[in-house]
Design a protein around this motif. Structure first.
Motif, PDB file in Angstrom:
ATOM      1  N   ALA A   1       0.584  -1.431   0.228  1.00  0.00           N
ATOM      2  CA  ALA A   1      -0.090  -0.413  -0.231  1.00  0.00           C
ATOM      3  C   ALA A   1       1.120   1.278   0.409  1.00  0.00           C
ATOM      4  CB  ALA A   1      -1.122  -0.229   1.031  1.00  0.00           C
ATOM      5  N   PHE A   2       0.792   2.414  -0.886  1.00  0.00           N
ATOM      6  CA  PHE A   2       1.591   3.456  -0.694  1.00  0.00           C
ATOM      7  C   PHE A   2       0.486   4.938  -0.725  1.00  0.00           C
ATOM      8  CE2 PHE A   2       0.661   1.834  -5.528  1.00  0.00           C
ATOM      9  CZ  PHE A   2       1.158   2.803  -5.926  1.00  0.00           C
ATOM     10  N   MET A   3       0.724   5.474  -0.123  1.00  0.00           N
ATOM     11  CA  MET A   3      -0.256   7.154  -0.552  1.00  0.00           C
ATOM     12  C   MET A   3       0.959   8.115  -1.474  1.00  0.00           C
ATOM     13  SD  MET A   3      -1.590   9.504   2.068  1.00  0.00           S
ATOM     14  CE  MET A   3      -2.595   8.354   3.375  1.00  0.00           C
ATOM     15  N   VAL A   4      -0.456   8.713  -2.198  1.00  0.00           N
ATOM     16  CA  VAL A   4       0.134   9.739  -2.770  1.00  0.00           C
ATOM     17  C   VAL A   4      -0.143  10.983  -2.884  1.00  0.00           C
ATOM     18  CG1 VAL A   4       0.292  10.776  -6.105  1.00  0.00           C
ATOM     19  CG2 VAL A   4       0.491   8.200  -4.896  1.00  0.00           C
ATOM     20  N   TRP A   5       0.327  11.873  -2.930  1.00  0.00           N
ATOM     21  CA  TRP A   5      -0.087  13.295  -2.199  1.00  0.00           C
ATOM     22  C   TRP A   5       0.055  14.171  -3.650  1.00  0.00           C
ATOM     23  CZ3 TRP A   5      -0.366  14.854   3.587  1.00  0.00           C
ATOM     24  CH2 TRP A   5      -0.162  13.945   3.976  1.00  0.00           C
ATOM     25  N   GLN A   6      -0.688  15.212  -3.342  1.00  0.00           N
ATOM     26  CA  GLN A   6      -0.337  16.165  -3.953  1.00  0.00           C
ATOM     27  C   GLN A   6      -0.960  17.472  -3.833  1.00  0.00           C
ATOM     28  OE1 GLN A   6      -2.917  14.689  -7.505  1.00  0.00           O
ATOM     29  NE2 GLN A   6      -4.969  16.594  -6.500  1.00  0.00           N
ATOM     30  N   GLY A   7       0.107  18.812  -4.632  1.00  0.00           N
ATOM     31  CA  GLY A   7      -0.599  20.010  -3.729  1.00  0.00           C
ATOM     32  C   GLY A   7      -0.278  21.006  -5.017  1.00  0.00           C
ATOM     33  N   ASN A   8      -0.763  22.222  -4.719  1.00  0.00           N
ATOM     34  CA  ASN A   8      -0.337  23.446  -5.398  1.00  0.00           C
ATOM     35  C   ASN A   8       0.666  24.294  -5.418  1.00  0.00           C
ATOM     36  OD1 ASN A   8      -0.914  26.074  -5.763  1.00  0.00           O
ATOM     37  ND2 ASN A   8      -2.537  26.346  -7.216  1.00  0.00           N
ATOM     38  N   VAL A   9       1.155  23.880  -6.733  1.00  0.00           N
ATOM     39  CA  VAL A   9       3.098  24.173  -6.206  1.00  0.00           C
ATOM     40  C   VAL A   9       2.567  25.535  -5.918  1.00  0.00           C
ATOM     41  CG1 VAL A   9       4.908  25.267  -7.689  1.00  0.00           C
ATOM     42  CG2 VAL A   9       3.932  23.418  -8.832  1.00  0.00           C
ATOM     43  N   ALA A  10       2.494  26.698  -5.914  1.00  0.00           N
ATOM     44  CA  ALA A  10       2.475  27.993  -5.215  1.00  0.00           C
ATOM     45  C   ALA A  10       2.521  27.525  -3.988  1.00  0.00           C
ATOM     46  CB  ALA A  10       1.380  28.979  -5.488  1.00  0.00           C
ATOM     47  N   ASP A  11       1.130  27.011  -3.266  1.00  0.00           N
ATOM     48  CA  ASP A  11       0.932  27.149  -2.085  1.00  0.00           C
ATOM     49  C   ASP A  11       2.129  26.351  -1.508  1.00  0.00           C
ATOM     50  OD1 ASP A  11      -1.820  28.587  -2.708  1.00  0.00           O
ATOM     51  OD2 ASP A  11      -2.664  26.179  -2.544  1.00  0.00           O
ATOM     52  N   VAL A  12       3.070  25.021  -1.961  1.00  0.00           N
ATOM     53  CA  VAL A  12       3.918  24.299  -1.408  1.00  0.00           C
ATOM     54  C   VAL A  12       4.934  25.257  -1.147  1.00  0.00           C
ATOM     55  CG1 VAL A  12       5.435  22.779  -1.496  1.00  0.00           C
ATOM     56  CG2 VAL A  12       2.881  22.211  -2.016  1.00  0.00           C
ATOM     57  N   LEU A  13       5.130  26.317  -2.273  1.00  0.00           N
ATOM     58  CA  LEU A  13       6.175  26.647  -1.671  1.00  0.00           C
ATOM     59  C   LEU A  13       6.613  27.814  -0.610  1.00  0.00           C
ATOM     60  CD1 LEU A  13       7.150  27.671  -5.485  1.00  0.00           C
ATOM     61  CD2 LEU A  13       8.780  26.289  -4.104  1.00  0.00           C
ATOM     62  N   ASP A  14       4.885  28.288  -0.691  1.00  0.00           N
ATOM     63  CA  ASP A  14       4.192  29.395   0.522  1.00  0.00           C
ATOM     64  C   ASP A  14       5.197  28.573   1.682  1.00  0.00           C
ATOM     65  OD1 ASP A  14       3.765  31.388  -1.508  1.00  0.00           O
ATOM     66  OD2 ASP A  14       1.831  31.612  -1.286  1.00  0.00           O
ATOM     67  N   SER A  15       4.855  27.368   1.928  1.00  0.00           N
ATOM     68  CA  SER A  15       4.095  26.759   3.141  1.00  0.00           C
ATOM     69  C   SER A  15       5.619  26.676   3.836  1.00  0.00           C
ATOM     70  CB  SER A  15       4.270  25.445   3.226  1.00  0.00           C
ATOM     71  OG  SER A  15       2.148  25.449   2.874  1.00  0.00           O
ATOM     72  N   LEU A  16       6.746  26.368   2.251  1.00  0.00           N
ATOM     73  CA  LEU A  16       8.645  26.416   3.089  1.00  0.00           C
ATOM     74  C   LEU A  16       8.809  27.525   2.615  1.00  0.00           C
ATOM     75  CD1 LEU A  16       9.198  23.892  -0.666  1.00  0.00           C
ATOM     76  CD2 LEU A  16       8.452  23.032   2.485  1.00  0.00           C
ATOM     77  N   ASP A  17       8.560  29.055   2.492  1.00  0.00           N
ATOM     78  CA  ASP A  17       8.825  30.203   3.151  1.00  0.00           C
ATOM     79  C   ASP A  17      10.009  29.767   3.959  1.00  0.00           C
ATOM     80  OD1 ASP A  17       9.855  32.382   2.125  1.00  0.00           O
ATOM     81  OD2 ASP A  17       8.073  33.522   3.143  1.00  0.00           O
ATOM     82  N   GLY A  18      10.666  30.236   4.034  1.00  0.00           N
ATOM     83  CA  GLY A  18      11.903  29.826   5.147  1.00  0.00           C
ATOM     84  C   GLY A  18      12.256  28.612   5.841  1.00  0.00           C
ATOM     85  N   HIS A  19      11.320  27.482   5.171  1.00  0.00           N
ATOM     86  CA  HIS A  19      12.327  25.837   5.533  1.00  0.00           C
ATOM     87  C   HIS A  19      12.659  25.570   4.604  1.00  0.00           C
ATOM     88  CE1 HIS A  19       8.690  27.368   7.886  1.00  0.00           C
ATOM     89  NE2 HIS A  19       8.565  26.802   9.038  1.00  0.00           N
ATOM     90  N   SER A  20      14.134  24.795   5.022  1.00  0.00           N
ATOM     91  CA  SER A  20      14.810  24.230   4.141  1.00  0.00           C
ATOM     92  C   SER A  20      14.240  22.522   4.455  1.00  0.00           C
ATOM     93  CB  SER A  20      15.877  24.365   4.146  1.00  0.00           C
ATOM     94  OG  SER A  20      17.224  23.813   3.489  1.00  0.00           O
ATOM     95  N   LEU A  21      14.127  22.084   2.798  1.00  0.00           N
ATOM     96  CA  LEU A  21      14.468  20.775   2.988  1.00  0.00           C
ATOM     97  C   LEU A  21      15.315  19.842   3.470  1.00  0.00           C
ATOM     98  CD1 LEU A  21      11.930  20.461   0.400  1.00  0.00           C
ATOM     99  CD2 LEU A  21      10.708  20.263   2.381  1.00  0.00           C
ATOM    100  N   TRP A  22      15.903  20.254   3.676  1.00  0.00           N
ATOM    101  CA  TRP A  22      17.822  19.208   4.250  1.00  0.00           C
ATOM    102  C   TRP A  22      18.381  20.455   5.327  1.00  0.00           C
ATOM    103  CZ3 TRP A  22      16.089  20.489  -0.780  1.00  0.00           C
ATOM    104  CH2 TRP A  22      15.238  19.497  -1.695  1.00  0.00           C
ATOM    105  N   PRO A  23      19.217  19.565   6.114  1.00  0.00           N
ATOM    106  CA  PRO A  23      20.272  20.322   6.812  1.00  0.00           C
ATOM    107  C   PRO A  23      21.148  21.168   6.571  1.00  0.00           C
ATOM    108  CG  PRO A  23      19.699  18.531   7.336  1.00  0.00           C
ATOM    109  CD  PRO A  23      19.046  18.249   6.241  1.00  0.00           C
TER     110      PRO A  23
END
Length: 58
Positions: free
Chosen positions: A36-58
């Motif tokens: 079993a697996f789950m696929v996620w999708q999101g609006n690119v602009a919304d995802v980028l706004d959510s990441l504003d100021g946060h890094s995905l990598w240390p």
């Protein structure tokens, strides 16, 4: 199917968890859950706004 591929030992199928009628058919044919697996999708602009100021990598 086995005539076309006599060495086959498994058959795999895929269905959405929401497709109850097809899941019922697969169960009646003897298929069992395997992976079993789950696929996620999101609006690119919304995802980028959510990441504003946060890094995905240390």
């Amino acid at each position: 199917m086995q005539r076309l591929n006599p060495h086959a030992t498994e058959i795999r199928t895929q269905n959405a968890d929401s497709n109850g009628p097809m899941l019922k058919v697969n169960g009646a044919l003897g298929f069992q859950p395997f992976l079993a697996f789950m696929v996620w999708q999101g609006n690119v602009a919304d995802v980028l706004d959510s990441l504003d100021g946060h890094s995905l990598w240390p």
